[in-house]
Design an enzyme around this catalytic site. Structure first.
Site, PDB file in Angstrom:
ATOM      1  N   LYS A 213       0.796  -1.201  -0.002  1.00 39.74           N
ATOM      2  CA  LYS A 213      -0.011  -0.046  -0.036  1.00 39.74           C
ATOM      3  C   LYS A 213       1.023   1.232  -0.042  1.00 39.74           C
ATOM      4  CE  LYS A 213      -3.826   0.036   2.608  1.00 39.74           C
ATOM      5  NZ  LYS A 213      -4.672   0.256   3.597  1.00 39.74           N
ATOM      6  N   GLU A 219      10.180  -5.655   3.684  1.00 35.00           N
ATOM      7  CA  GLU A 219      10.300  -7.233   3.156  1.00 35.00           C
ATOM      8  C   GLU A 219      10.024  -7.029   1.802  1.00 35.00           C
ATOM      9  OE1 GLU A 219       9.064  -8.006   7.468  1.00 35.00           O
ATOM     10  OE2 GLU A 219       8.694  -6.368   5.928  1.00 35.00           O
ATOM     11  N   GLY A 274      -5.096  -4.841   5.489  1.00 30.03           N
ATOM     12  CA  GLY A 274      -4.342  -5.967   4.693  1.00 30.03           C
ATOM     13  C   GLY A 274      -5.087  -7.201   4.771  1.00 30.03           C
ATOM     14  N   ARG A 275      -5.300  -7.659   5.849  1.00 29.35           N
ATOM     15  CA  ARG A 275      -5.922  -9.024   6.011  1.00 29.35           C
ATOM     16  C   ARG A 275      -7.410  -9.208   5.494  1.00 29.35           C
ATOM     17  NH1 ARG A 275      -5.201  -6.340  10.507  1.00 29.35           N
ATOM     18  NH2 ARG A 275      -6.827  -6.159  12.252  1.00 29.35           N
ATOM     19  N   GLU A 360      -4.462 -11.364  14.161  1.00 27.95           N
ATOM     20  CA  GLU A 360      -4.139 -10.005  14.066  1.00 27.95           C
ATOM     21  C   GLU A 360      -5.317  -9.339  14.295  1.00 27.95           C
ATOM     22  OE1 GLU A 360      -0.825  -8.551  11.230  1.00 27.95           O
ATOM     23  OE2 GLU A 360      -2.807  -7.830  10.200  1.00 27.95           O
ATOM     24  N   HIS A 391      -3.614 -38.225  11.191  1.00 27.26           N
ATOM     25  CA  HIS A 391      -2.200 -39.035  11.342  1.00 27.26           C
ATOM     26  C   HIS A 391      -0.964 -38.316  11.960  1.00 27.26           C
ATOM     27  CE1 HIS A 391      -3.996 -42.467   9.162  1.00 27.26           C
ATOM     28  NE2 HIS A 391      -4.654 -41.577   8.681  1.00 27.26           N
ATOM     29  N   LYS A 511       9.230  -4.170  13.855  1.00 25.03           N
ATOM     30  CA  LYS A 511       9.576  -3.579  12.701  1.00 25.03           C
ATOM     31  C   LYS A 511      10.609  -2.338  12.975  1.00 25.03           C
ATOM     32  CE  LYS A 511       5.623  -4.256   9.704  1.00 25.03           C
ATOM     33  NZ  LYS A 511       4.390  -3.578   9.089  1.00 25.03           N
TER      34      LYS A 511
END
Length: 549
Positions: A213, A219, A274-275, A360, A391, A511
């Site tokens: 954005k 990153e 964002g999510r 979040e 399993h 951050k």
């Protein structure tokens, strides 16, 4: 904002008394007392059939939980969100991911949504139109790279919601995606992620979608810079960047400085978290993979669940039911986790997507008014596809000492029919729900001829709650409805807990500290360190190991 603190609400106090009365009641007894329970405690909407009968609840429990939702202001806060009010209080923003999937007004219609003086529905459809045009040009081969070749590889570069949504949607809907284009996703700043993504690709056939954005996420920009270097090195010109990069961003200045043609920049808005952004321009890679028509179906599925959440009575409202049950187990039973187990291989990344969406959003320790909560919020969501999980970790769910409510997601039909595979798979959905609920008693184990010394080891206590979500077949529309179901369930939980489900300040401190530490790791001369003794020692050890000194 709820006027009464949670623990002082009448429904909460009634639930505390009620929990003391029924917490030891076994699901065996609840089903024995009500033969129609499994048919009664169900709800259905937007292609999803929810069986919530195998929860440790009575009719009184459910009535009190719905009363708690009412008393907490769920209807009012829900309506405020849909109206575009600034319910994200810590950032003073509207929360309008639901606007991303609102249909375009038909000719002559006055239906619209104006927020802060802006027609957001018109804005959304303007971006969607540009996305459709671009996706069509990529899929048809009309869009060409620097050397004149069409795009054969698309790499989405993002992190968090700019990665988890697109990669989940691509994996979930791969059956519907074009096989003429290779899609990959880079998120981790670990160089291995980028190196492996491009190792077998040709730069002259590769398009990068840089999703950020602000166009400033460390990153994402680190990976984007490496991608630019890779393209320029392979094609021999900085001019190649314009043909091999597009941006999903709102920062035109930084996008242009990077070398991306701002005509190929697709924007979104500060009211999109964002999510909650996979159905915005962040979904550009999804639209290219699916095609515009199928992407529209995805949006329609989201909207189907939005309409249900907005209009259905709370007592039969799927997001409300999942939300209040999550609060019931988190705050009264002390359950710290909720498992989500899709019995559909295409949904293998769905639990990872839900981890960000749920944790979040509701991993918060203060109320909307900034007061410290005195109750638990935010369960840990996790899961793996069935039958694989059976399993590996189901043993703990069945016989462990912690209570883990589980959502089991099944489908009546498969996209890839092969012999009896799907019936075998589906039998496990129903078998696991039955086994978790009813278990196996000592008497039943003994009746099987089990030696007495072994009997305690084979007893299954049961009384482990599950929701079963049964759908027809996985389609783009159904995926949209499923994601929106969990989006709104998370919101319901947040309303009851009186927290802000739409900020994420907890991700910021790390951050900020990383930005301070980076030059300390890269400095030629030994830096002066002023962290705690552990961090100082780790930095010195890292520098020493890196140089081999």
């Amino acid at each position: 904002m709820a006027a009464t603190p949670l623990r002082e609400r009448k429904a909460w106090q009634a639930l505390e008394r009620h929990y003391a009365e029924i917490s030891g009641t076994h699901l065996r007894d609840l089903f024995a007392a009500d033969p129609q329970r499994g048919e009664r405690l169900t709800a259905e909407a937007a292609g999803i059939y929810l069986d919530y009968s195998k929860n440790r609840v009575t009719d009184e429990t459910l009535a009190l939980l719905v009363e708690l939702a009412e008393e907490s202001g769920v209807p009012q806060r829900r309506d405020a969100m849909f109206r575009g009010e600034h319910i994200n209080v810590s950032e003073n923003r509207a929360v309008l991911h639901t606007a991303l999937r609102m249909p375009a007004p038909v000719p002559g219609s006055t239906a619209t949504l104006v927020v802060d003086g802006q027609d957001v529905v018109a804005d959304v459809h303007a971006v969607l139109a540009r996305m459709r045009d671009f996706a069509t040009r990529i899929r048809s081969g009309e869009f060409k790279g620097f050397t004149g070749k069409p795009v054969k590889n698309v790499i989405n570069v993002g992190i968090g919601g700019s990665d988890l949504g697109p990669v989940m949607a691509y994996e979930a809907l791969r059956h519907y995606c074009t096989r003429e284009i290779t899609f990959r996703f880079v998120s981790n700043v670990d160089s291995t992620d980028f190196a492996e993504a491009v190792r077998d690709l040709s730069a002259d056939e590769t398009l990068f979608i840089i999703s950020s954005k602000t166009f400033g996420t460390l990153e994402t920009l680190t990976n984007a810079t490496s991608a630019r270097d890779w393209v320029v090195s392979a094609l021999g010109s900085e001019d190649a960047v314009a043909n091999h990069f597009v941006a999903v961003s709102t920062n035109a200045e930084k996008v242009a400085a990077f070398g991306i043609d701002t005509a190929n920049m697709f924007g979104f808005w500060d009211w999109v978290g964002g999510r909650y952004s996979m159905d915005s321009a962040i979904g550009l890679s999804t639209m290219i993979a699916l095609g515009p028509d199928q992407f529209d179906e995805l949006l329609a599925g989201f909207h189907d669940m939005d309409e249900h959440f907005k209009s259905a009575p709370l007592s039969s409202n799927l997001p409300v039911l999942l939300g209040v049950l999550a609060v019931w187990y988190r705050d009264f039973f002390g359950s710290q986790t909720i498992g989500v187990m899709p019995y559909e291989q295409y949904l293998k990344r769905f639990p990872a997507y839900l981890q960000q969406l749920t944790m979040e959003s509701n991993g918060k320790h203060v109320t909307l008014a900034g007061k410290h909560v005195d109750y638990d919020t935010g369960a840990v969501y996790w899961g793996e596809p069935g039958t694989n999980g059976q399993h590996s970790f189901y043993q703990l769910i069945h016989q462990g000492t912690v209570l883990i409510p589980v959502d089991l997601i099944g489908f009546a039909r498969t996209l890839n029919p092969l012999g009896d595979h799907h019936d075998y798979l589906s039998s496990n959905v129903f078998a696991q729900a039955e086994a978790l609920a009813f278990g196996k008693t000592q008497e039943q184990v003994r009746a099987e001829g089990t030696p007495q010394a072994v009997v305690p080891h084979r007893v299954m206590e049961g009384n482990r709650p599950t929701n079963t979500l049964l759908c027809d077949i996985l389609t783009p529309r159904l995926l949209g409805s499923l994601v929106a179901l969990y989006e709104h369930s998370v919101f319901v939980q947040g309303i009851i807990w009186d927290i802000d489900s739409f900020d994420q300040w907890g991700v910021e401190l790390g951050k900020q500290l990383a930005q301070r530490i980076i030059p300390e790791l890269t400095a030629v001369d030994e830096p002066s360190l002023s962290h705690d003794s552990s961090t100082n020692a780790l930095i010195r050890r890292y520098r020493s190991m890196k140089t081999g000194s």
